[in-house]
Write a protein that holds these residues in place. Structure first.
Motif, short mmCIF file in Angstrom:
data_model
loop_
_atom_site.label_atom_id
_atom_site.label_comp_id
_atom_site.label_asym_id
_atom_site.label_seq_id
_atom_site.Cartn_x
_atom_site.Cartn_y
_atom_site.Cartn_z
N LEU A 1 53.76 3.19 -24.27
CA LEU A 1 53.47 1.77 -24.43
C LEU A 1 54.47 0.94 -23.61
O LEU A 1 54.09 0.00 -22.91
CB LEU A 1 53.53 1.37 -25.91
N THR A 2 55.75 1.30 -23.71
CA THR A 2 56.79 0.54 -23.01
C THR A 2 56.60 0.60 -21.48
O THR A 2 56.64 -0.42 -20.78
CB THR A 2 58.17 1.08 -23.38
N ILE A 3 56.38 1.83 -20.99
CA ILE A 3 56.23 2.00 -19.53
C ILE A 3 54.97 1.29 -19.05
O ILE A 3 54.98 0.59 -18.02
CB ILE A 3 56.17 3.51 -19.19
N THR A 4 53.89 1.46 -19.82
CA THR A 4 52.61 0.88 -19.40
C THR A 4 52.68 -0.65 -19.43
O THR A 4 52.17 -1.33 -18.53
CB THR A 4 51.48 1.37 -20.32
N GLU A 5 53.30 -1.20 -20.49
CA GLU A 5 53.40 -2.66 -20.60
C GLU A 5 54.20 -3.24 -19.43
O GLU A 5 53.85 -4.29 -18.88
CB GLU A 5 54.04 -3.01 -21.94
N LYS A 6 55.28 -2.53 -19.04
CA LYS A 6 56.08 -3.02 -17.90
C LYS A 6 55.26 -2.98 -16.61
O LYS A 6 55.35 -3.89 -15.77
CB LYS A 6 57.33 -2.18 -17.75
N LEU A 7 54.46 -1.91 -16.46
CA LEU A 7 53.63 -1.81 -15.26
C LEU A 7 52.56 -2.90 -15.25
O LEU A 7 52.31 -3.54 -14.20
CB LEU A 7 52.98 -0.43 -15.20
N ILE A 8 51.94 -3.15 -16.41
CA ILE A 8 50.93 -4.21 -16.51
C ILE A 8 51.55 -5.56 -16.18
O ILE A 8 50.98 -6.38 -15.45
CB ILE A 8 50.28 -4.23 -17.91
N GLU B 1 55.80 4.96 -10.65
CA GLU B 1 56.50 6.25 -10.58
C GLU B 1 56.98 6.70 -11.97
O GLU B 1 56.92 7.88 -12.30
CB GLU B 1 57.69 6.12 -9.62
N LYS B 2 57.48 5.76 -12.75
CA LYS B 2 57.92 6.09 -14.12
C LYS B 2 56.75 6.62 -14.94
O LYS B 2 56.89 7.56 -15.73
CB LYS B 2 58.52 4.86 -14.79
N LEU B 3 55.59 5.98 -14.73
CA LEU B 3 54.41 6.43 -15.47
C LEU B 3 53.98 7.82 -15.01
O LEU B 3 53.58 8.67 -15.82
CB LEU B 3 53.26 5.42 -15.28
N GLN B 4 54.10 8.09 -13.70
CA GLN B 4 53.77 9.42 -13.19
C GLN B 4 54.70 10.48 -13.79
O GLN B 4 54.26 11.56 -14.17
CB GLN B 4 53.89 9.42 -11.66
N ILE B 5 55.99 10.14 -13.86
CA ILE B 5 56.96 11.07 -14.44
C ILE B 5 56.62 11.36 -15.91
O ILE B 5 56.68 12.50 -16.37
CB ILE B 5 58.38 10.49 -14.32
N PHE B 6 56.23 10.33 -16.61
CA PHE B 6 55.86 10.50 -18.03
C PHE B 6 54.66 11.43 -18.17
O PHE B 6 54.62 12.32 -19.02
CB PHE B 6 55.56 9.13 -18.65
#
Length: 800
Positions: free
Chosen positions: A49-56, A91-96
């Motif tokens: 949720l945190t990573i996705t929200e930052k990307l959004i 990239e953070k989301l890919q790593i996750f």
């Protein structure tokens, strides 16, 4: 242990619930461990949720700067910075995804990154339209928001799942708000909204309202209040007008410029960001509580499992001991039951047997039916004979029988005869006092007992019993065989009695009449002198035997029996041979006792009267019952007062008395006003209580010799056989008494805490001769009472 069927049955009854608890605790532990393991899932969902929200968020800013740069070509530097931020978040989301092995999502994400890069190239080359920019960026964010819906819910973390889902609703709502903000910027910068952008904006409005409603409907009151408190009222009013103008395509009616709109929309986005932070804080609180609860519940469930398991093991051991003891007791009781059944069978034929040898033979045969008794015999001292079932064991006993009557020999039978007591050997191998000692194992003999059979307190025989069980002859079994031996003794004595029956016929005949019954009896000779009397008669009359024997029954005569009574009695005895009737005898204390008597003439074989048998039954209790029945027939059950039947008789006697003594009698008729209302409103039990209290109050006022009667539901009559020597005095006296009765009844203000609304209406009549019938006297008083009721109740009236 498991061959013990009783144990298996009871262990199933007691351990199935324990096994159920153990199973339940195991399932509980499994659930709590699973719940504890769900913490990793919660953390993964929060991280995603945190990573996705930052990307959004970065894509939302990138979309806004892209639109501005597309229209004005002056924000390329800021746009490049935001693009780098978006790339970093991608990239953070890919790593996750790689870490969590989300292969399918990783593939989709790579496809989206490629599409984004292609879109940026088109934007930089201005090879794209404004509506296409909005559409593509919207799709990127939609992909990311939809991926949040695809996250697996956390089992047992219901509050977390609900809060998480509500955050997704909020992020969708926030995305719609961001889209609206950027589209309005494009309008202010371009002074126009083309049809495609307009269509996208209208669709966005619909999604915005849907997601806002979903968010608010699923939020708690605290979040809703925070949302409303942070709502920019100025922004809300202006955006409302702006939306209406956009929807109606009234672009000339806009009152805002780009700068004002940018300021308002930024404040609104900041408010939404703060709400999102509150939502995250609330979600974090749920996570903390869930973690703490999971740890505590896991520990509790493990403790519960350990306790359940140890309890089950303890229960099995306890049950094993209990059941073994209970089954041991069960076998013991079963053994006693079987021996008792033998006694019952023996009792059925003991009384019918009149031959000594047949008696002993039947006893041995009966005892041999028990599978726990290996062998038994009876040694008859009178005939020096062994009685037993035929077989090898009997032959072995017969070879040694000449030793049994010798008290100096050291064997079981001789000792039983010598000591005249039971001898119990519960372990047959311990002592060599039997002919079967050496072959006991082959003969399956493990215990034995010998019982002396007495007749008239002398040993007449011995009963020897051999069992195939150790400790067969416990205390209870010994008592049961003692009972059997006692019954055999009675049978032997009965046989002797029977043999002497003819010699003692007359004595037994007289004794059978006099003493085979618990009823009072006397026997007289042919002239009436008492020769036999039983104790029951002495107890009833209060005389000792020595004061009755030799006397004539006339000593019990009372005044109730005259000479004529005695003549009738003797005549019937001479003619019929018996007399029956009631007599009233005088006891030693001079008390008269009613007896039902039957006198029978006893004749010899020639028909000559030799004796008279008198049998008596105390009927004093029966007479008392007759008095009770007579009382119940003449008195009211509720108040105990005389009823109409007894009142009529008393009035008849009163009329006779006033005529004889020239006096004036009176009758007071009392009826309770409003009694039906008392019954209907307060209940019949209150009505009954009122009637009892009325009877008590009237008794307290009238004289002891006056009669108070209850003749109906709420009707009472007071009869006075002497109220004066003339009618003037009588009227004054009876009126005074009626006033007292009225005052007494009016003093009943409450019944069992309830207000009494009943009052008396009283009618009075006088009588001094027999010219008026009993019924007419009652009718006169009744008529006067009704006049009193018509006068307004609670009044007294005389019959004129």
């Amino acid at each position: 242990m498991f061959k013990n069927t009783l144990f298996l049955k009871i262990i199933l009854i007691f351990t199935l619930p324990a096994l159920g608890i153990l199973y339940f605790s195991s399932v509980l532990v499994y659930e709590k461990v699973q719940s504890f393991n769900e913490i990793d899932g919660i953390n993964n969902n929060l991280n995603y949720l945190t990573i996705t929200e930052k990307l959004i968020d970065s894509l939302q800013k990138e979309r806004e700067l892209t639109v501005i740069n597309f229209l004005q070509k002056n924000n390329k530097l800021k746009l490049d910075e935001v693009r780098l931020l978006s790339n970093d978040n991608y990239e953070k989301l890919q790593i996750f995804f790689k870490k969590e092995s989300f292969n399918s999502r990783f593939t989709q994400l790579n496809s989206e990154i490629i599409r984004l890069k292609e879109l940026r190239i088109k934007i930089d080359k201005s090879n794209i339209t404004l509506d296409k920019i909005f559409e593509e960026y919207d799709n990127f964010n939609k992909f990311l928001l939809d991926s949040l819906y695809l996250l697996k819910p956390i089992k047992l973390a219901y509050d977390f799942n609900s809060e998480f889902r509500n955050i997704v609703y909020f992020l969708n709502f926030k995305e719609s708000t961001y889209i609206e903000k950027t589209m309005f910027i494009s309008y202010f910068m371009n002074s126009n909204i083309n049809d495609k952008v307009y269509g996208l904006l209208m669709k966005n409005y619909t999604l915005q309202e849907i997601n806002k409603d979903l968010f608010l409907n699923n939020s708690n009151l605290d979040i809703v209040q925070k949302y409303n408190s942070k709502l920019n009222e100025e922004y809300f009013n202006k955006i409302f007008m702006l939306r209406n103008n956009i929807k109606n395509k009234n672009f000339s009616q806009f009152e805002l410029n780009l700068e004002e709109w940018d300021k308002l929309s930024i404040e609104n986005i900041e408010s939404l960001t703060n709400i999102y932070k509150n939502l995250l804080t609330s979600l974090d609180n749920h996570v903390i509580r869930f973690k703490n609860d999971a740890i505590v519940e896991k520990q509790k469930s493990l403790i519960f499992l350990a306790v359940s398991f140890s309890t089950l093991i303890s229960l099995l051991f306890v049950l094993r001991n209990i059941i073994f003891n209970e089954q041991k007791s069960f076998h013991k009781v079963q053994k006693h039951k079987e021996v008792y059944e033998l006694l019952n069978k023996a009792n059925k034929f003991l009384l019918k047997i009149n031959n000594r040898k047949k008696l002993f033979s039947n006893i041995c045969e009966l005892l041999s039916e028990n599978n726990k008794i290996q062998f038994c015999f009876i040694y008859d001292l009178h005939s020096d004979e062994i009685i037993a079932q035929d077989g090898e064991l009997k032959l072995k006993i017969l070879n040694q029988s000449h030793f049994y009557n010798d008290k100096n020999k050291n064997n079981l039978i001789s000792k039983t005869i010598k000591w005249e007591t039971n001898i119990i050997i519960n372990n047959f191998t311990e002592k060599n006092i039997s002919v079967f000692y050496e072959d006991a194992k082959n003969l399956n003999i493990k215990s034995m007992a010998s019982f002396p059979i007495k007749k008239f307190n002398k040993v007449a025989a011995t009963l020897a019993i051999y069992s195939n069980q150790l400790d067969f002859f416990d205390h209870e079994v010994e008592i049961l065989f003692d009972k059997l031996v006692g019954d055999i003794t009675h049978c032997l004595e009965k046989i002797d009695y029977e043999e002497n029956r003819l010699i003692q016929e007359d004595e037994l005949r007289l004794s059978s009449y006099a003493f085979e019954s618990s009823e009072p009896m006397i026997i007289t000779n042919d002239i009436g002198d008492i020769v036999k009397v039983n104790q029951a008669f002495c107890n009833v009359m209060g005389y000792p035997k020595d004061q009755i024997i030799g006397k004539n029954p006339r000593i019990f005569k009372s005044v109730h029996q005259d000479k004529r009574f005695g003549d009738i009695l003797w005549n019937e005895l001479k003619v019929k041979g018996f007399w029956s009737g009631e007599v009233y005898n005088k006891k030693s204390t001079s008390e008269i006792i009613p007896l039902r008597s039957t006198i029978t003439a006893i004749k010899d074989k020639n028909g000559k009267i030799t004796h008279f048998l008198g049998q008596y039954i105390d009927i004093g209790e029966q007479k008392d019952k007759e008095k009770v029945l007579e009382y119940q027939a003449t008195h009211d059950n509720l108040t105990g007062l005389p009823n109409r039947l007894l009142l009529l008789d008393r009035i008849e006697h009163a009329i006779t008395k006033v005529v004889r003594h020239k006096m004036v009698g009176g009758l007071i008729f009392i009826d309770l006003d409003n009694f039906k209302e008392v019954n209907d409103t307060l209940g019949h039990h209150i009505g009954d209580a009122l009637l009892i209290m009325v009877a008590k109050k009237i008794r307290e006022v009238v004289r002891d010799e006056d009669t108070i009667a209850r003749i109906g539901g709420d009707e009472f009559i007071v009869l006075l056989d002497n109220v004066g020597n003339n009618k003037v005095d009588a009227k004054i006296n009876i009126n005074n008494l009626a006033e007292k009765i009225k005052e007494a009844l009016n003093s009943i203000t409450h019944i069992e805490g309830k207000v009494n609304v009943s009052t008396p209406s009283i009618g009075i009549t006088l009588f001094s001769d027999s010219s008026v019938s009993i019924k007419d006297i009652i009718k006169q008083a009744d008529t006067a009472m009704y006049v009193a009721k018509k006068q307004g109740k609670n009044a007294i009236e005389f019959f004129d």
